[in-house]
Design an enzyme around this catalytic site. Structure first.
Site, PDB file in Angstrom:
ATOM      1  N   CYS A 168       9.371 -31.910  -8.728  1.00  0.00           N
ATOM      2  CA  CYS A 168       8.538 -32.319  -9.869  1.00  0.00           C
ATOM      3  C   CYS A 168       8.264 -33.825  -9.871  1.00  0.00           C
ATOM      4  O   CYS A 168       7.473 -34.308 -10.680  1.00  0.00           O
ATOM      5  CB  CYS A 168       9.187 -31.908 -11.187  1.00  0.00           C
ATOM      6  SG  CYS A 168       9.207 -30.120 -11.415  1.00  0.00           S
ATOM      7  N   GLU A 193       4.913 -24.052 -19.798  1.00  0.00           N
ATOM      8  CA  GLU A 193       4.464 -24.773 -18.605  1.00  0.00           C
ATOM      9  C   GLU A 193       4.159 -23.812 -17.457  1.00  0.00           C
ATOM     10  O   GLU A 193       3.225 -24.024 -16.692  1.00  0.00           O
ATOM     11  CB  GLU A 193       5.547 -25.774 -18.183  1.00  0.00           C
ATOM     12  CG  GLU A 193       5.141 -26.645 -17.023  1.00  0.00           C
ATOM     13  CD  GLU A 193       6.226 -27.604 -16.614  1.00  0.00           C
ATOM     14  OE1 GLU A 193       6.173 -28.765 -17.040  1.00  0.00           O
ATOM     15  OE2 GLU A 193       7.139 -27.190 -15.861  1.00  0.00           O
ATOM     16  N   HIS A 236      -7.663 -31.380 -18.179  1.00  0.00           N
ATOM     17  CA  HIS A 236      -8.129 -31.921 -16.903  1.00  0.00           C
ATOM     18  C   HIS A 236      -7.842 -33.420 -16.756  1.00  0.00           C
ATOM     19  O   HIS A 236      -8.690 -34.186 -16.299  1.00  0.00           O
ATOM     20  CB  HIS A 236      -9.614 -31.604 -16.671  1.00  0.00           C
ATOM     21  CG  HIS A 236      -9.817 -30.175 -16.288  1.00  0.00           C
ATOM     22  ND1 HIS A 236      -9.827 -29.161 -17.223  1.00  0.00           N
ATOM     23  CD2 HIS A 236      -9.984 -29.590 -15.079  1.00  0.00           C
ATOM     24  CE1 HIS A 236     -10.006 -28.002 -16.602  1.00  0.00           C
ATOM     25  NE2 HIS A 236     -10.093 -28.234 -15.295  1.00  0.00           N
TER      26      HIS A 236
END
Length: 147
Positions: A37, A130, A78
């Protein structure tokens, strides 16, 4: 939209509103202990926001559903969350864009907006998924206890 069952919040309010939506965003966690991550990667985040109150506004809403979505979707969809330097920081672990911190930040953005409303609704919970198997629930503490 997938039908979801969320953890519920016990509260004394007459009205409870829940708004579901998604946004797509990238992030990275600036810590060696974050493993993979640490690299920039993306998610389609699924959000449920719970708002409650006793009074409706002058349009008959607790808050307009579209307003709730716009507060978050317009800001984050985005984008790279790390680029939101006013909200997230690579120098403070309490402000890394982890799912926990993003959920808390969503709460802060929504509640700040609600604080300006004449009917004073309260954001009680932010559910942030998530991945299909990983999610966080953020509930603010009030008067020394969770709502």
């Amino acid at each position: 939209m997938i039908q979801q069952i969320y953890p519920t919040v016990d509260h004394p309010y007459s009205y409870e509103l829940n708004k579901d939506f998604t946004f797509d965003a990238a992030h990275s966690i600036p810590s060696e202990r974050a493993g993979q991550c640490q690299q920039v990667h993306g998610h389609t985040y699924f959000v449920n926001i719970t708002i409650a109150g006793d009074e409706l506004d002058d349009t008959g809403f607790l808050i307009n559903f579209a307003t709730v979505k716009k507060l978050i979707h317009s800001r984050f969809d985005h984008t790279n969350l790390n680029d939101h330097g006013e909200l997230f920081s690579p120098l403070d672990a309490d402000r890394f864009p982890t799912t926990e911190v993003v959920a808390r930040t969503i709460y802060e953005i929504v509640q700040q907006h609600l604080d300006g409303a004449a009917n004073r609704p309260q954001c009680l919970q932010v559910f942030l998924r998530e991945t299909p198997s990983s999610y966080v629930v953020y509930r603010p503490k009030r008067r020394g206890r969770a709502v």
